[in-house]
Write a protein that holds these residues in place. Sequence first.
Motif, mmCIF file in Angstrom:
data_model
loop_
_atom_site.group_PDB
_atom_site.id
_atom_site.type_symbol
_atom_site.label_atom_id
_atom_site.label_comp_id
_atom_site.label_asym_id
_atom_site.label_seq_id
_atom_site.Cartn_x
_atom_site.Cartn_y
_atom_site.Cartn_z
ATOM 1 N N PRO A 139 -7.043 2.241 -4.148
ATOM 2 C CA PRO A 139 -7.788 3.445 -3.751
ATOM 3 C C PRO A 139 -6.954 4.707 -3.628
ATOM 4 O O PRO A 139 -7.501 5.769 -3.340
ATOM 5 N N GLY A 140 -5.643 4.618 -3.813
ATOM 6 C CA GLY A 140 -4.815 5.813 -3.701
ATOM 7 C C GLY A 140 -3.448 5.482 -3.142
ATOM 8 O O GLY A 140 -3.031 4.314 -3.111
ATOM 9 N N PRO A 141 -2.704 6.473 -2.703
ATOM 10 C CA PRO A 141 -1.365 6.228 -2.153
ATOM 11 C C PRO A 141 -1.406 5.272 -0.966
ATOM 12 O O PRO A 141 -2.360 5.261 -0.193
ATOM 13 N N TRP A 142 -0.368 4.486 -0.875
ATOM 14 C CA TRP A 142 -0.232 3.570 0.265
ATOM 15 C C TRP A 142 -0.023 4.381 1.543
ATOM 16 O O TRP A 142 0.764 5.325 1.568
ATOM 17 N N SER A 143 -0.728 4.005 2.596
ATOM 18 C CA SER A 143 -0.645 4.765 3.842
ATOM 19 C C SER A 143 0.034 3.950 4.930
ATOM 20 O O SER A 143 0.055 2.709 4.890
ATOM 21 N N ILE A 144 0.560 4.644 5.923
ATOM 22 C CA ILE A 144 1.205 3.972 7.050
ATOM 23 C C ILE A 144 0.179 3.186 7.852
ATOM 24 O O ILE A 144 0.517 2.207 8.524
ATOM 25 N N LYS A 145 -1.084 3.575 7.770
ATOM 26 C CA LYS A 145 -2.122 2.823 8.473
ATOM 27 C C LYS A 145 -2.317 1.444 7.845
ATOM 28 O O LYS A 145 -2.568 0.464 8.552
ATOM 29 N N GLU A 146 -2.195 1.361 6.527
ATOM 30 C CA GLU A 146 -2.277 0.051 5.883
ATOM 31 C C GLU A 146 -1.100 -0.825 6.316
ATOM 32 O O GLU A 146 -1.262 -2.031 6.554
ATOM 33 N N THR A 147 0.075 -0.226 6.407
ATOM 34 C CA THR A 147 1.233 -0.978 6.897
ATOM 35 C C THR A 147 0.972 -1.513 8.295
ATOM 36 O O THR A 147 1.271 -2.677 8.599
ATOM 37 N N ALA A 148 0.424 -0.673 9.153
ATOM 38 C CA ALA A 148 0.128 -1.096 10.516
ATOM 39 C C ALA A 148 -0.893 -2.218 10.535
ATOM 40 O O ALA A 148 -0.776 -3.170 11.320
ATOM 41 N N MET A 149 -1.889 -2.162 9.671
ATOM 42 C CA MET A 149 -2.908 -3.211 9.630
ATOM 43 C C MET A 149 -2.314 -4.546 9.177
ATOM 44 O O MET A 149 -2.618 -5.598 9.753
ATOM 45 N N VAL A 150 -1.458 -4.513 8.149
ATOM 46 C CA VAL A 150 -0.811 -5.749 7.693
ATOM 47 C C VAL A 150 0.063 -6.315 8.801
ATOM 48 O O VAL A 150 0.073 -7.533 9.057
ATOM 49 N N THR A 151 0.783 -5.452 9.495
ATOM 50 C CA THR A 151 1.673 -5.893 10.571
ATOM 51 C C THR A 151 0.885 -6.533 11.703
ATOM 52 O O THR A 151 1.268 -7.578 12.233
ATOM 53 N N ILE A 152 -0.210 -5.929 12.093
ATOM 54 C CA ILE A 152 -1.043 -6.476 13.175
ATOM 55 C C ILE A 152 -1.640 -7.816 12.764
ATOM 56 O O ILE A 152 -1.702 -8.764 13.560
#
Length: 765
Positions: A139-152
């Motif tokens: 859907p577009g550039p990787w975001s820090i929110k996606e990183t946070a979701m994977v980490t959680i």
Amino acid sequence: MSSSREKGSFSKTSIEKETYLPDIADEKVVDIENVHEESSDSENELDADVAELPKVVREIVPLEDDPSTPVMTFRYFLLSFIFIIPGAFISTMNSYRTTSAAYSIFFVQIASHWVGKWLARVLPHKKVKIGRFSFNLNPGPWSIKETAMVTITASSGATGNQGTSALSLAEIYYGEKVNAAVALFYMWAIVFVGYSYAAIARNFLLYDPQFVWPQALMQTTLFQTQKRSDADSKLGSKQMKVFFAVLIGVTVWEFFPEFIFPMTSSLAFLCWVAPRNKTANFIGSGLGGMGFLNLTLDWSNITSSIMLSPYWIQVIQFLAFVVGAWILIPAAKWGNLSNFKYGLMSNSLFMSNGTSYPTSQLLTADFRLNETAYAELGKVHIGAQRAWNMFFDYASYISGIIWVVVFGYDTLGNSFKKLIASFKDRKSNKGALSINLQYTDRLNKLQSKYNEVPLYWYVVLFLASFITLLVIFATGQLFMPWWCLLVGLGFGSIIVTPLAWLYALSNFQLAIGTFNELLYGYMVQNSSVRHPAGAVTYGAIAGDAWYRAQYILQDQKIAHYMHLPPKAVFFSQIFGELIGVPINYAALRWVLSSKRDYLDGTKVDPLHQWTGQSIVSYQTNAVQYVILGPKRLFSNYPMLPYAFLMGAGAPCVFFALHKLFPNSKLKFRLWNTTVFFSTLSIFFGNVSTGYLSQFIGGTITMFWAFRYRHNLWKRYNYLLAAACDTGYNLAILLIFIFFSAAKTVSMPNWWGNNAVSIERCFALE
């Protein structure tokens, strides 16, 4: 000295404002206005909703948000699978080792971000339809929110599971293998009970800005570092280079203490001076002795706790170690502290002559006590250290509750008032409470843009878990009467809030298993179902009501800091466990098939690692609490009940001292008796290496560097913690792949891997 509290800049003042800092043993460090040199804004220049946040939060947490940023993407689901599977396996495997470093969530945080950015470059921008559903691969550039979701998600699924303890105990000691389907649903259910119990404490501890949750704040720091690096920040790029350099260095080094040069895992200097002297060997050995002046170069014996736990916590823990290892052990061995001189530092049970107690002879076919055999064999003895471990375990449980009552009454009372107000001012948000709207700080205002998790989601999760467990126990599939489930869940609901309060402030997690097993022993003495593994089964249920509630609350605090949609976070935590539990079970099967000879005592692991001490401890508890019963235990050891009195009285004493001398340099409110008692209860004397090294390391990182090199500390402390943990776990994984996966390859014996004693303590008995 002037501080913000003295100026009246904060709208609230309380003990919690001071206890979140990594080092608050000195008032100069408490004055966070002075230690964070980069920020020069005065309180009066800040917006009112920002000024309500603690200074350390304002410096780290982003105070702006873009709600349109996607978080539940195809890339998120793919990376969740990739990082949960090895983490769940390693975490379960580590639970059978004497020492280990946890599967690093920092590794997930760093690696998933880099892989995510790579996926954003290589995946096609293609829309995929599956029935009525559709999604975009990229859907577009990787975001820090996606990183946070994977980490959680990984934080939820890439962990161990308490359910494996009962399954292991039954199979190793009683030859009973539980059906795989029953085991899996049991493991899922005890986790989800804890997740549902998070609803009890979240309205007290999640939204209130003064509860910063140190580890959540630390992970947020890393997220912000990654975000700066994405923006081509020179500092962010340098931090990433340091991270990977340390990661590679630790990975290479860990091959030495863990395989090639195990002597470095326990440097027993006194043994080198007098290798044939029994007394010197006992005092200096870290693998069977007191560990006096013993150092370690193995990260598994140190861990990143030296960079995470507040310094005052580390001071208390080291003092507890000194009392337990360097005072009580010699007093028991050479003094009159204990009349029973055998098994001083053992979790096993003994005959009066010091030989191992044949516990299998105590059981009848229906798992009751064989009174005739018991009369012939005589009283069951435990080592002196095991006795005071139990004593302080009981004391820590009661202390944890009383400490929160006396020190946290005002804070929790205010939160309760806000909770009541939220019921009166309920928003039409599909049944969700609007407790966060009762707080007016910037973070809660930002989060109010997202729909809160409805309360009925937690209720449904609890009912599904409860019914699953009830069916398992009512049909006799596991080792506990069904009605004990009700008691365990009741006690779990009581302790969630007070113990989460302690963790939210100090990053200290109280171990509560032994008390639960004692209670279970009282409950089943006249029951027809008295399987020894029932005690640890009960402990897993009542314990996970707290442990898993803590995990989900901490991750939801991260989500609060990173402005993630609460509903997406709730789903991610459930999703993580759906993946992780089957991997936990697979790891259990691998350990029992490949390491069983070490775990059941048939062979001795030369590294003293594959000892399964937790399983041995559970077996000891099972015999004492279920087979013999608490009455016999307290009759044999009449001092144990006084632990409850000590646990209740000690917090009151320090609270009184704090009230009498509120400005004392001794800081009576910091001398948390729960931490002290709990550390004494979990110390295993036959692996006493690491504690001195931990204290030295903690003094450097959380005292000296934090105070005198604060800007440097703020930039690199958490990154180094992540790199060291990640390097260790990568080394363990590589050692497993290279030397154990297909065919076991042993390191040849040499000077640094002596066949008799890797420490070269040749006279150690």
